[in-house]
Design a protein around this motif. Sequence first.
Motif, PDB file in Angstrom:
ATOM      1  N   VAL A   1       0.839  -1.202   0.000  1.00  0.00           N
ATOM      2  CA  VAL A   1       0.000   0.000   0.000  1.00  0.00           C
ATOM      3  C   VAL A   1       0.872   1.250   0.000  1.00  0.00           C
ATOM      4  CG1 VAL A   1      -1.640   1.351   1.352  1.00  0.00           C
ATOM      5  CG2 VAL A   1      -1.984  -1.096   1.080  1.00  0.00           C
ATOM      6  N   ILE A   2       1.939   1.246   0.795  1.00  0.00           N
ATOM      7  CA  ILE A   2       2.864   2.379   0.837  1.00  0.00           C
ATOM      8  C   ILE A   2       3.480   2.610  -0.552  1.00  0.00           C
ATOM      9  CG2 ILE A   2       5.051   3.213   1.797  1.00  0.00           C
ATOM     10  CD1 ILE A   2       4.319   1.767   4.385  1.00  0.00           C
ATOM     11  N   VAL A   3       3.851   1.520  -1.209  1.00  0.00           N
ATOM     12  CA  VAL A   3       4.406   1.631  -2.567  1.00  0.00           C
ATOM     13  C   VAL A   3       3.374   2.235  -3.514  1.00  0.00           C
ATOM     14  CG1 VAL A   3       5.243   0.320  -4.558  1.00  0.00           C
ATOM     15  CG2 VAL A   3       6.036  -0.265  -2.261  1.00  0.00           C
ATOM     16  N   GLY A   4       2.121   1.766  -3.399  1.00  0.00           N
ATOM     17  CA  GLY A   4       1.065   2.307  -4.250  1.00  0.00           C
ATOM     18  C   GLY A   4       0.853   3.789  -4.029  1.00  0.00           C
ATOM     19  N   ILE A   5       0.839   4.212  -2.760  1.00  0.00           N
ATOM     20  CA  ILE A   5       0.679   5.632  -2.443  1.00  0.00           C
ATOM     21  C   ILE A   5       1.856   6.439  -2.979  1.00  0.00           C
ATOM     22  CG2 ILE A   5       0.587   7.305  -0.554  1.00  0.00           C
ATOM     23  CD1 ILE A   5      -0.957   5.216   1.051  1.00  0.00           C
ATOM     24  N   TYR A   6       3.062   5.871  -2.875  1.00  0.00           N
ATOM     25  CA  TYR A   6       4.251   6.567  -3.387  1.00  0.00           C
ATOM     26  C   TYR A   6       4.142   6.775  -4.898  1.00  0.00           C
ATOM     27  CZ  TYR A   6       8.979   7.388  -5.033  1.00  0.00           C
ATOM     28  OH  TYR A   6      10.070   7.902  -5.661  1.00  0.00           O
ATOM     29  N   LEU A   7       3.673   5.762  -5.628  1.00  0.00           N
ATOM     30  CA  LEU A   7       3.533   5.893  -7.077  1.00  0.00           C
ATOM     31  C   LEU A   7       2.544   6.990  -7.438  1.00  0.00           C
ATOM     32  CD1 LEU A   7       3.537   2.151  -8.223  1.00  0.00           C
ATOM     33  CD2 LEU A   7       5.330   3.865  -8.603  1.00  0.00           C
ATOM     34  N   ILE A   8       1.440   7.057  -6.680  1.00  0.00           N
ATOM     35  CA  ILE A   8       0.456   8.118  -6.928  1.00  0.00           C
ATOM     36  C   ILE A   8       1.074   9.478  -6.641  1.00  0.00           C
ATOM     37  CG2 ILE A   8      -1.750   9.084  -6.173  1.00  0.00           C
ATOM     38  CD1 ILE A   8      -2.658   6.227  -5.578  1.00  0.00           C
ATOM     39  N   PHE A   9       1.782   9.581  -5.514  1.00  0.00           N
ATOM     40  CA  PHE A   9       2.392  10.857  -5.129  1.00  0.00           C
ATOM     41  C   PHE A   9       3.479  11.285  -6.108  1.00  0.00           C
ATOM     42  CE2 PHE A   9       6.003  12.887  -2.924  1.00  0.00           C
ATOM     43  CZ  PHE A   9       5.424  14.116  -2.669  1.00  0.00           C
ATOM     44  N   SER A  10       4.246  10.310  -6.633  1.00  0.00           N
ATOM     45  CA  SER A  10       5.379  10.636  -7.497  1.00  0.00           C
ATOM     46  C   SER A  10       4.947  11.349  -8.774  1.00  0.00           C
ATOM     47  CB  SER A  10       6.156   9.363  -7.852  1.00  0.00           C
ATOM     48  OG  SER A  10       5.358   8.494  -8.634  1.00  0.00           O
ATOM     49  N   VAL A  11       3.700  11.113  -9.195  1.00  0.00           N
ATOM     50  CA  VAL A  11       3.228  11.763 -10.421  1.00  0.00           C
ATOM     51  C   VAL A  11       2.157  12.810 -10.137  1.00  0.00           C
ATOM     52  CG1 VAL A  11       3.776   9.790 -11.885  1.00  0.00           C
ATOM     53  CG2 VAL A  11       1.539   9.914 -10.789  1.00  0.00           C
ATOM     54  N   GLN A  12       1.805  12.964  -8.849  1.00  0.00           N
ATOM     55  CA  GLN A  12       0.761  13.935  -8.485  1.00  0.00           C
ATOM     56  C   GLN A  12       1.241  14.812  -7.319  1.00  0.00           C
ATOM     57  OE1 GLN A  12      -1.929  14.356 -10.178  1.00  0.00           O
ATOM     58  NE2 GLN A  12      -2.008  12.502 -11.413  1.00  0.00           N
ATOM     59  N   GLN A  13       2.484  15.318  -7.391  1.00  0.00           N
ATOM     60  CA  GLN A  13       3.044  16.083  -6.282  1.00  0.00           C
ATOM     61  C   GLN A  13       2.277  17.382  -6.026  1.00  0.00           C
ATOM     62  OE1 GLN A  13       7.323  16.463  -6.310  1.00  0.00           O
ATOM     63  NE2 GLN A  13       7.598  14.481  -7.293  1.00  0.00           N
ATOM     64  N   LEU A  14       1.515  17.825  -7.017  1.00  0.00           N
ATOM     65  CA  LEU A  14       0.711  19.022  -6.842  1.00  0.00           C
ATOM     66  C   LEU A  14      -0.315  18.830  -5.735  1.00  0.00           C
ATOM     67  CD1 LEU A  14      -0.152  21.858  -7.898  1.00  0.00           C
ATOM     68  CD2 LEU A  14      -1.669  20.665  -9.507  1.00  0.00           C
ATOM     69  N   TYR A  15      -0.692  17.572  -5.506  1.00  0.00           N
ATOM     70  CA  TYR A  15      -1.732  17.250  -4.535  1.00  0.00           C
ATOM     71  C   TYR A  15      -1.147  16.661  -3.247  1.00  0.00           C
ATOM     72  CZ  TYR A  15      -4.716  17.747  -8.651  1.00  0.00           C
ATOM     73  OH  TYR A  15      -5.344  18.217  -9.763  1.00  0.00           O
ATOM     74  N   PHE A  16       0.034  17.112  -2.871  1.00  0.00           N
ATOM     75  CA  PHE A  16       0.720  16.571  -1.690  1.00  0.00           C
ATOM     76  C   PHE A  16      -0.147  16.687  -0.439  1.00  0.00           C
ATOM     77  CE2 PHE A  16       3.502  17.394   2.017  1.00  0.00           C
ATOM     78  CZ  PHE A  16       4.150  16.181   2.080  1.00  0.00           C
ATOM     79  N   ASN A  17      -0.733  17.869  -0.210  1.00  0.00           N
ATOM     80  CA  ASN A  17      -1.567  18.060   0.987  1.00  0.00           C
ATOM     81  C   ASN A  17      -2.785  17.142   0.978  1.00  0.00           C
ATOM     82  OD1 ASN A  17       0.137  20.047   1.982  1.00  0.00           O
ATOM     83  ND2 ASN A  17      -1.016  21.722   1.062  1.00  0.00           N
ATOM     84  N   GLY A  18      -3.409  16.975  -0.185  1.00  0.00           N
ATOM     85  CA  GLY A  18      -4.559  16.098  -0.286  1.00  0.00           C
ATOM     86  C   GLY A  18      -4.216  14.655   0.026  1.00  0.00           C
ATOM     87  N   ILE A  19      -3.043  14.207  -0.441  1.00  0.00           N
ATOM     88  CA  ILE A  19      -2.606  12.834  -0.176  1.00  0.00           C
ATOM     89  C   ILE A  19      -2.362  12.627   1.314  1.00  0.00           C
ATOM     90  CG2 ILE A  19      -0.723  11.196  -0.536  1.00  0.00           C
ATOM     91  CD1 ILE A  19      -0.480  12.322  -3.394  1.00  0.00           C
ATOM     92  N   LEU A  20      -1.696  13.598   1.965  1.00  0.00           N
ATOM     93  CA  LEU A  20      -1.436  13.485   3.399  1.00  0.00           C
ATOM     94  C   LEU A  20      -2.739  13.474   4.196  1.00  0.00           C
ATOM     95  CD1 LEU A  20       1.675  15.765   4.079  1.00  0.00           C
ATOM     96  CD2 LEU A  20       1.572  13.274   3.878  1.00  0.00           C
ATOM     97  N   LEU A  21      -3.672  14.336   3.831  1.00  0.00           N
ATOM     98  CA  LEU A  21      -4.957  14.386   4.536  1.00  0.00           C
ATOM     99  C   LEU A  21      -5.726  13.076   4.367  1.00  0.00           C
ATOM    100  CD1 LEU A  21      -6.125  18.018   3.690  1.00  0.00           C
ATOM    101  CD2 LEU A  21      -5.420  17.161   5.924  1.00  0.00           C
ATOM    102  N   ALA A  22      -5.671  12.486   3.170  1.00  0.00           N
ATOM    103  CA  ALA A  22      -6.364  11.227   2.919  1.00  0.00           C
ATOM    104  C   ALA A  22      -5.772  10.096   3.750  1.00  0.00           C
ATOM    105  CB  ALA A  22      -6.310  10.878   1.435  1.00  0.00           C
TER     106      ALA A  22
END
Length: 286
Positions: A117-138
Amino acid sequence: MHLAIFLWGFTGIFGKAIQMSEGMIVWYRMIISAVGLIPLLLIKRPVIPGPRQVIEITCVGALVALHWILFYGAIKASNVSIALSCFSSISLFTALLDPLTKKKRPRLAEILLGVCVIVGIYLIFSVQQLYFNGILLAIASALIGAIFTIWNKKLTAKYAPEIITFYELAAGFVVLSILLPVYFNVTGTHFEIPSSTDFFYLLLLGLICTSYAFTISLKALKQLDPFTLNLSVNLEPLYSILLAIVIFKEYDVLNSGFIAGTLIILSSIVVHSWFRWKNPKAETGN
């Protein structure tokens, strides 16, 4: 059950559509949902918790309010697809934290799934860094959701689920009402009166996607085996993502990183459900 899960999938959609702050969405959702459960309580007349249990339920209700605020905050800070992809880690947070509350070690298979799951989240974050705050909140919302889910296991062993839900929603509403001035000060928002459109969405969110969906899910639970139950509940993020793509045209997130990360997270959840089904003793902790 799938009808209930489908309705729950709309909670993220309404969170995006309602033009209010996340705090106000949760405030209205809690009071509308609590009021919506009153007719069910009058019909079933369940056992009322004692004062000590009410205090405990109030604490859980406060966590539910925080969980929803973080959840809708994640959607506002990113979009439905990204927020729900990261939020889907809630079941694996539960799988890792639940053994610790029982003073037992998490199983190696569940740790490995957590890493996936951590790897999956990292892959999403790696291409969606604009949404860093949204990812952390989720992710924070998923963690809080796992905590109150584990806490609820003890409560539901003593009282009917509908009375627990009513008290948690009502208590969460009261706690959030008290803390609203602090929330407004921190976020720079203010008290809002919903527009006619937003009020309609809030009614659907509170009555249909919360009160009604909860009621029909209770009926479904009587006929489902553990595997079907776990698999169905864990498909909620997928429903929300598909709805967001169709309704909000969130095609911009459909890149290789997002797709790979989402597939890894959802695959980990399905594998975890299968593992629990094939190993029923793991569910009871024996």
